[in-house]
Design a protein around this motif. Structure first.
Motif, PDB file in Angstrom:
ATOM      1  N   TYR A  18       0.855  -1.198   0.000  1.00 54.79           N
ATOM      2  CA  TYR A  18       0.000   0.000   0.000  1.00 54.79           C
ATOM      3  C   TYR A  18       0.885   1.239   0.000  1.00 54.79           C
ATOM      4  O   TYR A  18       2.033   1.194   0.442  1.00 54.79           O
ATOM      5  CB  TYR A  18      -0.883   0.027   1.269  1.00 54.79           C
ATOM      6  CG  TYR A  18      -1.769  -1.180   1.403  1.00 54.79           C
ATOM      7  CD1 TYR A  18      -2.976  -1.247   0.720  1.00 54.79           C
ATOM      8  CD2 TYR A  18      -1.379  -2.265   2.181  1.00 54.79           C
ATOM      9  CE1 TYR A  18      -3.780  -2.370   0.817  1.00 54.79           C
ATOM     10  CE2 TYR A  18      -2.179  -3.392   2.280  1.00 54.79           C
ATOM     11  CZ  TYR A  18      -3.381  -3.428   1.596  1.00 54.79           C
ATOM     12  OH  TYR A  18      -4.164  -4.546   1.679  1.00 54.79           O
ATOM     13  N   GLY A  19       0.312   2.335  -0.432  1.00 55.26           N
ATOM     14  CA  GLY A  19       1.000   3.600  -0.293  1.00 55.26           C
ATOM     15  C   GLY A  19       1.173   3.920   1.188  1.00 55.26           C
ATOM     16  O   GLY A  19       0.264   3.670   1.986  1.00 55.26           O
ATOM     17  N   ASN A  20       2.331   4.475   1.552  1.00 54.95           N
ATOM     18  CA  ASN A  20       2.606   4.791   2.959  1.00 54.95           C
ATOM     19  C   ASN A  20       2.020   6.153   3.304  1.00 54.95           C
ATOM     20  O   ASN A  20       2.736   7.125   3.553  1.00 54.95           O
ATOM     21  CB  ASN A  20       4.110   4.752   3.226  1.00 54.95           C
ATOM     22  CG  ASN A  20       4.435   4.940   4.695  1.00 54.95           C
ATOM     23  OD1 ASN A  20       3.551   4.955   5.539  1.00 54.95           O
ATOM     24  ND2 ASN A  20       5.713   5.094   4.991  1.00 54.95           N
ATOM     25  N   SER A  21       0.698   6.181   3.312  1.00 55.90           N
ATOM     26  CA  SER A  21      -0.021   7.429   3.565  1.00 55.90           C
ATOM     27  C   SER A  21      -1.359   7.085   4.202  1.00 55.90           C
ATOM     28  O   SER A  21      -2.143   6.328   3.637  1.00 55.90           O
ATOM     29  CB  SER A  21      -0.234   8.160   2.226  1.00 55.90           C
ATOM     30  OG  SER A  21      -1.003   9.310   2.402  1.00 55.90           O
ATOM     31  N   CYS A  22      -1.598   7.627   5.383  1.00 57.23           N
ATOM     32  CA  CYS A  22      -2.844   7.308   6.083  1.00 57.23           C
ATOM     33  C   CYS A  22      -4.013   8.074   5.460  1.00 57.23           C
ATOM     34  O   CYS A  22      -3.887   9.283   5.199  1.00 57.23           O
ATOM     35  CB  CYS A  22      -2.711   7.691   7.552  1.00 57.23           C
ATOM     36  SG  CYS A  22      -4.163   7.264   8.527  1.00 57.23           S
ATOM     37  N   PRO A  23      -5.159   7.415   5.258  1.00 55.36           N
ATOM     38  CA  PRO A  23      -6.307   8.131   4.678  1.00 55.36           C
ATOM     39  C   PRO A  23      -6.893   9.194   5.608  1.00 55.36           C
ATOM     40  O   PRO A  23      -7.714  10.005   5.172  1.00 55.36           O
ATOM     41  CB  PRO A  23      -7.327   7.019   4.387  1.00 55.36           C
ATOM     42  CG  PRO A  23      -6.905   5.858   5.200  1.00 55.36           C
ATOM     43  CD  PRO A  23      -5.420   5.986   5.408  1.00 55.36           C
ATOM     44  N   CYS A  59      -1.687   2.775  12.185  1.00 51.08           N
ATOM     45  CA  CYS A  59      -1.131   4.105  11.940  1.00 51.08           C
ATOM     46  C   CYS A  59      -0.503   4.639  13.216  1.00 51.08           C
ATOM     47  O   CYS A  59      -1.124   4.637  14.279  1.00 51.08           O
ATOM     48  CB  CYS A  59      -2.228   5.061  11.449  1.00 51.08           C
ATOM     49  SG  CYS A  59      -1.588   6.728  11.186  1.00 51.08           S
ATOM     50  N   SER A  60       0.724   5.129  13.115  1.00 49.29           N
ATOM     51  CA  SER A  60       1.442   5.594  14.300  1.00 49.29           C
ATOM     52  C   SER A  60       0.902   6.916  14.826  1.00 49.29           C
ATOM     53  O   SER A  60       1.122   7.255  15.982  1.00 49.29           O
ATOM     54  CB  SER A  60       2.928   5.744  13.979  1.00 49.29           C
ATOM     55  OG  SER A  60       3.116   6.715  12.971  1.00 49.29           O
ATOM     56  N   THR A  61       0.190   7.665  14.000  1.00 48.02           N
ATOM     57  CA  THR A  61      -0.231   9.012  14.439  1.00 48.02           C
ATOM     58  C   THR A  61      -1.445   8.965  15.363  1.00 48.02           C
ATOM     59  O   THR A  61      -1.432   9.521  16.463  1.00 48.02           O
ATOM     60  CB  THR A  61      -0.517   9.904  13.222  1.00 48.02           C
ATOM     61  OG1 THR A  61       0.647   9.923  12.399  1.00 48.02           O
ATOM     62  CG2 THR A  61      -0.843  11.324  13.653  1.00 48.02           C
ATOM     63  N   HIS A  62      -2.514   8.292  14.960  1.00 49.64           N
ATOM     64  CA  HIS A  62      -3.719   8.232  15.791  1.00 49.64           C
ATOM     65  C   HIS A  62      -4.219   6.804  16.009  1.00 49.64           C
ATOM     66  O   HIS A  62      -5.342   6.609  16.463  1.00 49.64           O
ATOM     67  CB  HIS A  62      -4.847   9.079  15.190  1.00 49.64           C
ATOM     68  CG  HIS A  62      -4.474  10.508  14.959  1.00 49.64           C
ATOM     69  ND1 HIS A  62      -4.349  11.069  13.703  1.00 49.64           N
ATOM     70  CD2 HIS A  62      -4.155  11.493  15.834  1.00 49.64           C
ATOM     71  CE1 HIS A  62      -3.988  12.339  13.812  1.00 49.64           C
ATOM     72  NE2 HIS A  62      -3.852  12.620  15.086  1.00 49.64           N
ATOM     73  N   GLY A  63      -3.445   5.821  15.640  1.00 50.06           N
ATOM     74  CA  GLY A  63      -3.769   4.435  15.996  1.00 50.06           C
ATOM     75  C   GLY A  63      -4.819   3.738  15.157  1.00 50.06           C
ATOM     76  O   GLY A  63      -5.338   2.701  15.576  1.00 50.06           O
ATOM     77  N   ALA A  64      -5.159   4.257  13.993  1.00 54.42           N
ATOM     78  CA  ALA A  64      -6.131   3.560  13.143  1.00 54.42           C
ATOM     79  C   ALA A  64      -5.601   2.165  12.796  1.00 54.42           C
ATOM     80  O   ALA A  64      -4.394   1.969  12.616  1.00 54.42           O
ATOM     81  CB  ALA A  64      -6.375   4.361  11.863  1.00 54.42           C
ATOM     82  N   TYR A 122      -8.464  -2.121   4.481  1.00 50.76           N
ATOM     83  CA  TYR A 122      -9.686  -1.461   4.974  1.00 50.76           C
ATOM     84  C   TYR A 122      -9.510  -1.079   6.443  1.00 50.76           C
ATOM     85  O   TYR A 122      -9.059  -1.895   7.258  1.00 50.76           O
ATOM     86  CB  TYR A 122     -10.872  -2.414   4.800  1.00 50.76           C
ATOM     87  CG  TYR A 122     -12.189  -1.830   5.208  1.00 50.76           C
ATOM     88  CD1 TYR A 122     -12.878  -0.947   4.372  1.00 50.76           C
ATOM     89  CD2 TYR A 122     -12.760  -2.177   6.431  1.00 50.76           C
ATOM     90  CE1 TYR A 122     -14.101  -0.420   4.749  1.00 50.76           C
ATOM     91  CE2 TYR A 122     -13.988  -1.643   6.807  1.00 50.76           C
ATOM     92  CZ  TYR A 122     -14.649  -0.765   5.972  1.00 50.76           C
ATOM     93  OH  TYR A 122     -15.858  -0.240   6.350  1.00 50.76           O
ATOM     94  N   CYS A 123      -9.889   0.139   6.783  1.00 50.86           N
ATOM     95  CA  CYS A 123      -9.739   0.635   8.155  1.00 50.86           C
ATOM     96  C   CYS A 123     -10.917   0.182   9.006  1.00 50.86           C
ATOM     97  O   CYS A 123     -12.073   0.552   8.728  1.00 50.86           O
ATOM     98  CB  CYS A 123      -9.639   2.162   8.170  1.00 50.86           C
ATOM     99  SG  CYS A 123      -9.385   2.815   9.842  1.00 50.86           S
ATOM    100  N   ILE A 124     -10.619  -0.603  10.061  1.00 49.75           N
ATOM    101  CA  ILE A 124     -11.683  -1.142  10.918  1.00 49.75           C
ATOM    102  C   ILE A 124     -11.887  -0.331  12.180  1.00 49.75           C
ATOM    103  O   ILE A 124     -12.908  -0.468  12.840  1.00 49.75           O
ATOM    104  CB  ILE A 124     -11.402  -2.612  11.303  1.00 49.75           C
ATOM    105  CG1 ILE A 124     -10.067  -2.733  12.059  1.00 49.75           C
ATOM    106  CG2 ILE A 124     -11.429  -3.522  10.066  1.00 49.75           C
ATOM    107  CD1 ILE A 124      -9.935  -4.028  12.844  1.00 49.75           C
ATOM    108  N   SER A 125     -10.920   0.531  12.547  1.00 46.47           N
ATOM    109  CA  SER A 125     -11.143   1.394  13.703  1.00 46.47           C
ATOM    110  C   SER A 125     -10.205   2.584  13.642  1.00 46.47           C
ATOM    111  O   SER A 125      -9.137   2.514  13.031  1.00 46.47           O
ATOM    112  CB  SER A 125     -10.943   0.624  15.020  1.00 46.47           C
ATOM    113  OG  SER A 125      -9.581   0.448  15.299  1.00 46.47           O
ATOM    114  N   ALA A 151     -12.078   5.187  10.025  1.00 41.72           N
ATOM    115  CA  ALA A 151     -12.810   3.925   9.885  1.00 41.72           C
ATOM    116  C   ALA A 151     -13.696   3.972   8.657  1.00 41.72           C
ATOM    117  O   ALA A 151     -14.377   4.976   8.395  1.00 41.72           O
ATOM    118  CB  ALA A 151     -13.631   3.660  11.138  1.00 41.72           C
ATOM    119  N   GLY A 152     -13.682   2.904   7.892  1.00 41.12           N
ATOM    120  CA  GLY A 152     -14.493   2.831   6.682  1.00 41.12           C
ATOM    121  C   GLY A 152     -13.750   3.252   5.434  1.00 41.12           C
ATOM    122  O   GLY A 152     -14.210   2.999   4.326  1.00 41.12           O
TER     123      GLY A 152
END
Ligand code: FES
Length: 109
Positions: A42-47, A70-75, A83-86, A90-91
């Motif tokens: 995946y691209g190293n970029s948080c949605p 994700c290291s910034t806010h724990g997603a 797919y982001c589950i939390s 999320a979603g």
């Protein structure tokens, strides 16, 4: 277009690593997670806000190594489809980078 990302052995089995590759004239950072012979990229970029995801360079997984975190806010993201589950995004999903492994080399395709 096919671009070499890394060797399969550059990613410990069950773990992750980070890479930079140029696709279509654009250099991007990628994260890759290996599960045996399979690699998910995946691209190293948080949605959420576009931050890079790794805690330390190449460390993308939660402690149980069941999800990308994700290291910034724990997603938390599913390894198999991004797919982001939390978390705050999320979603949403990581940007997939289709990859295949041939003769021990990981290619972006
Ligand atoms: S930047 Fe990834 S959860 Fe906020």
């Amino acid at each position: 277009m096919t671009v070499e990302l890394c060797r399969l052995d550059d990613i410990a089995d069950g773990d992750s690593n980070r890479f930079v590759a140029e696709m279509g004239g654009v250099r991007r950072g990628y994260l890759a997670v290996r599960q045996g012979p399979r690699v998910f990229v995946y691209g190293n970029s948080c949605p959420h806000i576009g931050a890079p995801l790794d805690f330390l360079p190449g460390e993308f997984l939660n402690a149980e190594k069941t999800h990308i975190m994700c290291s910034t806010h724990g997603a938390l993201f599913r390894i198999e489809d991004g797919y982001c589950i939390s978390g705050p995004c999320a979603g949403k999903s990581l940007i997939p980078a289709p990859a295949e492994v041939r003769e021990g080399i990981v290619y972006l395709v």
